[in-house]
Design a protein around this motif. Structure first.
Motif, PDB file in Angstrom:
ATOM      1  N   LEU A  24      -2.454  -5.198  -0.159  1.00  0.00           N
ATOM      2  CA  LEU A  24      -2.115  -6.267   0.781  1.00  0.00           C
ATOM      3  C   LEU A  24      -0.798  -6.946   0.421  1.00  0.00           C
ATOM      4  CD1 LEU A  24      -5.662  -7.888   1.232  1.00  0.00           C
ATOM      5  CD2 LEU A  24      -4.532  -6.207   2.693  1.00  0.00           C
ATOM      6  N   GLN A  25      -0.033  -6.334  -0.462  1.00  0.00           N
ATOM      7  CA  GLN A  25       1.257  -6.894  -0.892  1.00  0.00           C
ATOM      8  C   GLN A  25       2.380  -6.147  -0.162  1.00  0.00           C
ATOM      9  OE1 GLN A  25       4.177  -6.572  -2.711  1.00  0.00           O
ATOM     10  NE2 GLN A  25       4.371  -8.780  -2.827  1.00  0.00           N
ATOM     11  N   PRO A  26       3.066  -6.797   0.804  1.00  0.00           N
ATOM     12  CA  PRO A  26       4.019  -6.093   1.668  1.00  0.00           C
ATOM     13  C   PRO A  26       5.133  -5.364   0.921  1.00  0.00           C
ATOM     14  CG  PRO A  26       3.505  -8.253   2.584  1.00  0.00           C
ATOM     15  CD  PRO A  26       2.882  -8.201   1.225  1.00  0.00           C
ATOM     16  N   GLU A  27       5.769  -6.007  -0.061  1.00  0.00           N
ATOM     17  CA  GLU A  27       6.892  -5.372  -0.757  1.00  0.00           C
ATOM     18  C   GLU A  27       6.449  -4.110  -1.480  1.00  0.00           C
ATOM     19  OE1 GLU A  27       6.142  -8.561  -0.906  1.00  0.00           O
ATOM     20  OE2 GLU A  27       7.830  -9.469   0.185  1.00  0.00           O
ATOM     21  N   TYR A  28       5.283  -4.179  -2.096  1.00  0.00           N
ATOM     22  CA  TYR A  28       4.784  -3.000  -2.800  1.00  0.00           C
ATOM     23  C   TYR A  28       4.424  -1.891  -1.815  1.00  0.00           C
ATOM     24  CZ  TYR A  28       1.863  -0.046  -5.754  1.00  0.00           C
ATOM     25  OH  TYR A  28       1.326   1.021  -6.424  1.00  0.00           O
ATOM     26  N   MET A  29       3.754  -2.250  -0.738  1.00  0.00           N
ATOM     27  CA  MET A  29       3.261  -1.231   0.189  1.00  0.00           C
ATOM     28  C   MET A  29       4.374  -0.537   0.942  1.00  0.00           C
ATOM     29  SD  MET A  29       0.168  -0.608  -0.299  1.00  0.00           S
ATOM     30  CE  MET A  29       0.150   0.609   1.002  1.00  0.00           C
ATOM     31  N   VAL A  30       5.421  -1.256   1.332  1.00  0.00           N
ATOM     32  CA  VAL A  30       6.494  -0.579   2.061  1.00  0.00           C
ATOM     33  C   VAL A  30       7.171   0.443   1.156  1.00  0.00           C
ATOM     34  CG1 VAL A  30       8.403  -2.196   1.585  1.00  0.00           C
ATOM     35  CG2 VAL A  30       8.337  -0.934   3.746  1.00  0.00           C
ATOM     36  N   ARG A  34       7.073   4.557   1.840  1.00  0.00           N
ATOM     37  CA  ARG A  34       8.313   5.334   1.922  1.00  0.00           C
ATOM     38  C   ARG A  34       8.286   6.507   0.952  1.00  0.00           C
ATOM     39  NH1 ARG A  34      12.375   0.188   1.571  1.00  0.00           N
ATOM     40  NH2 ARG A  34      12.167  -0.557   3.724  1.00  0.00           N
ATOM     41  N   GLU A  35       7.730   6.290  -0.219  1.00  0.00           N
ATOM     42  CA  GLU A  35       7.708   7.326  -1.252  1.00  0.00           C
ATOM     43  C   GLU A  35       6.724   8.452  -0.931  1.00  0.00           C
ATOM     44  OE1 GLU A  35       6.566   5.176  -4.677  1.00  0.00           O
ATOM     45  OE2 GLU A  35       8.546   4.320  -5.071  1.00  0.00           O
ATOM     46  N   GLY A 126      -1.797  11.222   4.138  1.00  0.00           N
ATOM     47  CA  GLY A 126      -1.473  11.239   2.721  1.00  0.00           C
ATOM     48  C   GLY A 126      -2.450  10.454   1.874  1.00  0.00           C
ATOM     49  N   LEU A 127      -2.260  10.587   0.552  1.00  0.00           N
ATOM     50  CA  LEU A 127      -3.136   9.963  -0.437  1.00  0.00           C
ATOM     51  C   LEU A 127      -2.348   9.008  -1.313  1.00  0.00           C
ATOM     52  CD1 LEU A 127      -4.872  13.271  -1.568  1.00  0.00           C
ATOM     53  CD2 LEU A 127      -5.893  11.562  -0.081  1.00  0.00           C
ATOM     54  N   LEU A 128      -2.939   7.881  -1.625  1.00  0.00           N
ATOM     55  CA  LEU A 128      -2.370   6.923  -2.581  1.00  0.00           C
ATOM     56  C   LEU A 128      -3.414   6.698  -3.667  1.00  0.00           C
ATOM     57  CD1 LEU A 128      -0.777   4.327  -0.122  1.00  0.00           C
ATOM     58  CD2 LEU A 128       0.383   6.137  -1.371  1.00  0.00           C
ATOM     59  N   PRO A 129      -3.477   7.587  -4.671  1.00  0.00           N
ATOM     60  CA  PRO A 129      -4.557   7.529  -5.670  1.00  0.00           C
ATOM     61  C   PRO A 129      -4.608   6.218  -6.433  1.00  0.00           C
ATOM     62  CG  PRO A 129      -3.428   9.644  -5.756  1.00  0.00           C
ATOM     63  CD  PRO A 129      -2.614   8.763  -4.855  1.00  0.00           C
ATOM     64  N   ASP A 130      -3.447   5.604  -6.703  1.00  0.00           N
ATOM     65  CA  ASP A 130      -3.466   4.365  -7.472  1.00  0.00           C
ATOM     66  C   ASP A 130      -4.155   3.229  -6.732  1.00  0.00           C
ATOM     67  OD1 ASP A 130      -1.221   4.578  -5.712  1.00  0.00           O
ATOM     68  OD2 ASP A 130      -0.371   2.771  -6.625  1.00  0.00           O
ATOM     69  N   LEU A 131      -4.263   3.367  -5.414  1.00  0.00           N
ATOM     70  CA  LEU A 131      -4.940   2.361  -4.603  1.00  0.00           C
ATOM     71  C   LEU A 131      -6.313   2.824  -4.124  1.00  0.00           C
ATOM     72  CD1 LEU A 131      -1.914   1.219  -2.401  1.00  0.00           C
ATOM     73  CD2 LEU A 131      -2.825   0.106  -4.453  1.00  0.00           C
ATOM     74  N   ALA A 132      -6.752   4.007  -4.578  1.00  0.00           N
ATOM     75  CA  ALA A 132      -8.007   4.605  -4.101  1.00  0.00           C
ATOM     76  C   ALA A 132      -8.022   4.646  -2.581  1.00  0.00           C
ATOM     77  CB  ALA A 132      -9.213   3.824  -4.624  1.00  0.00           C
ATOM     78  N   MET A 133      -6.862   5.004  -1.991  1.00  0.00           N
ATOM     79  CA  MET A 133      -6.667   4.933  -0.548  1.00  0.00           C
ATOM     80  C   MET A 133      -6.194   6.265   0.016  1.00  0.00           C
ATOM     81  SD  MET A 133      -3.754   2.713   1.536  1.00  0.00           S
ATOM     82  CE  MET A 133      -4.390   1.090   1.084  1.00  0.00           C
ATOM     83  N   TRP A 134      -6.718   6.614   1.193  1.00  0.00           N
ATOM     84  CA  TRP A 134      -6.091   7.679   1.968  1.00  0.00           C
ATOM     85  C   TRP A 134      -5.709   7.148   3.335  1.00  0.00           C
ATOM     86  CZ3 TRP A 134      -8.327  10.040   6.364  1.00  0.00           C
ATOM     87  CH2 TRP A 134      -9.703   9.860   6.563  1.00  0.00           C
TER      88      TRP A 134
END
Length: 345
Positions: A24-30, A34-35, A126-134
């Motif tokens: 939920l942190q905008p700067e981190y998530m954008v 992108r990556e 895509g997958l974001l493992p550090d966030l346990a998110m797909w």
């Protein structure tokens, strides 16, 4: 412009899901989007980088899972904007690789945009493992409930039966099974909670559970096929000619009659709750059953009707759990008793 963050139910404070602080942190998530997302990188064709316009927590089950919506904007070189909305699924106990694999396989084998029948699933991104998110693309459309009960409901019911049959004929890589034993175990657990909260209903609930056991014994062993396992109107979105199956997280192997029975049971409860008559949508239920049996074969008829009744019984617990539906719990209990033959009409 700072992205808007909407968290109406306080998911940020969920101690069992610390990853939500970053999600939920905008700067981190954008930066992470992108990556990690090739599609997002492809959108960045102008000088302006992709912007994150808003983050919305759409659903949150404390200590279990969270659904987050990300609104992205790409300012193109000619002043136009491209918008993309993503949904991130976060699970407290870790990244759900299995659900992602199932949805990706379906997308690539007939449930993506080339599909001539316009029956699909949202595109996994895509997958974001550090966030346990797909991540998946958000598809347009509305739950089929309103359209299903409108003047074109019969035609939509035919398409819904076709969508289920298509899923059951797919090669989705499901690696778990849901059996009748599992279904009855869930009923015992959930109705046990209702009986504990409402001691005056305890004897009636025990009779209902015993009748469910007898009903289950009438379902003969059938083949196991890919099944949604949460197949009901809210999990099908209709948008013009497209029909999307969503929330496939419980996808598994099960009896061919399970999903259609579940859907019809939900329609019966909807009819009782919104029209005060459990038979008001009987023609629609019959269309759903007839079209599915036409496609899949009549061998599932007994299982469909049994699972429809078991689903109705499960709504005793569902209505008791949802505050705005609690006034309907006695009516659902009484209807369940009638359908199980415990009391006369």
């Amino acid at each position: 412009m700072t992205a808007i963050v909407s968290d109406p139910n306080g998911a940020l404070g969920d101690l069992a899901m610390p990853m939500l602080r970053l999600a939920l942190q905008p700067e981190y998530m954008v930066r992470r989007l992108r990556e990690c997302l090739p599609l997002v990188r492809q959108l960045a064709t102008g000088d302006e980088p992709i912007r994150l316009r808003a983050i919305h927590v759409r659903r949150h089950k404390p200590g279990r899972r969270c659904l987050i919506e990300y609104e992205l904007i790409d300012a193109g070189p000619r002043g136009g904007e491209t918008r993309l909305t993503l949904l991130g699924k976060v699970r407290a106990k870790g990244l759900d690789h299995r659900s992602y694999a199932v949805q990706e396989a379906l997308w690539r084998t007939g449930f993506g945009p080339p599909s001539e029948d316009r029956i699909g699933v949202p595109e996994p991104l895509g997958l974001l493992p550090d966030l346990a998110m797909w991540l998946q693309r958000k598809v347009p459309g509305q739950p089929v409930t309103e359209s299903l009960t409108g003047p074109d409901g019969a035609a939509l019911a035919v398409r819904i039966a076709g969508a289920l049959h298509k899923l059951q004929r797919s090669s989705a890589p499901v690696n778990r099974r849901h059996t009748l034993t599992d279904e009855l175990s869930i009923l015992r657990q959930q109705l046990g909670l209702v009986a504990k909260a409402h001691p005056a209903w305890a004897v009636r609930i025990q009779r209902v559970l015993a009748a469910c056991e007898r009903l289950g014994a009438a379902i003969g062993p059938g083949p196991f096929v890919p099944s949604h396992r949460d197949f009901y109107p809210d999990n099908l979105l209709v948008d013009r000619e497209w029909l999307h199956l969503v929330d496939l997280d419980l996808c598994c192997e099960a009896d061919p009659g399970l999903d259609m029975g579940n859907f019809i049971g939900h329609v019966t409860e909807l009819s009782l709750r919104t029209r005060q008559d459990p038979e008001a949508l009987a023609d629609l239920e019959q269309t759903l059953e007839d079209e599915f049996l036409r496609l899949a074969g009549v061998a599932s008829r007994t299982a469909i009707r049994a699972y429809a009744t078991l689903t109705l019984v499960r709504h005793i617990a569902i209505s008791a759990r949802i505050p705005e539906r609690r006034r309907w719990t006695p009516a659902v209990l009484e209807l369940s008793e009638r359908r199980l033959g415990i009391v006369a009409r």
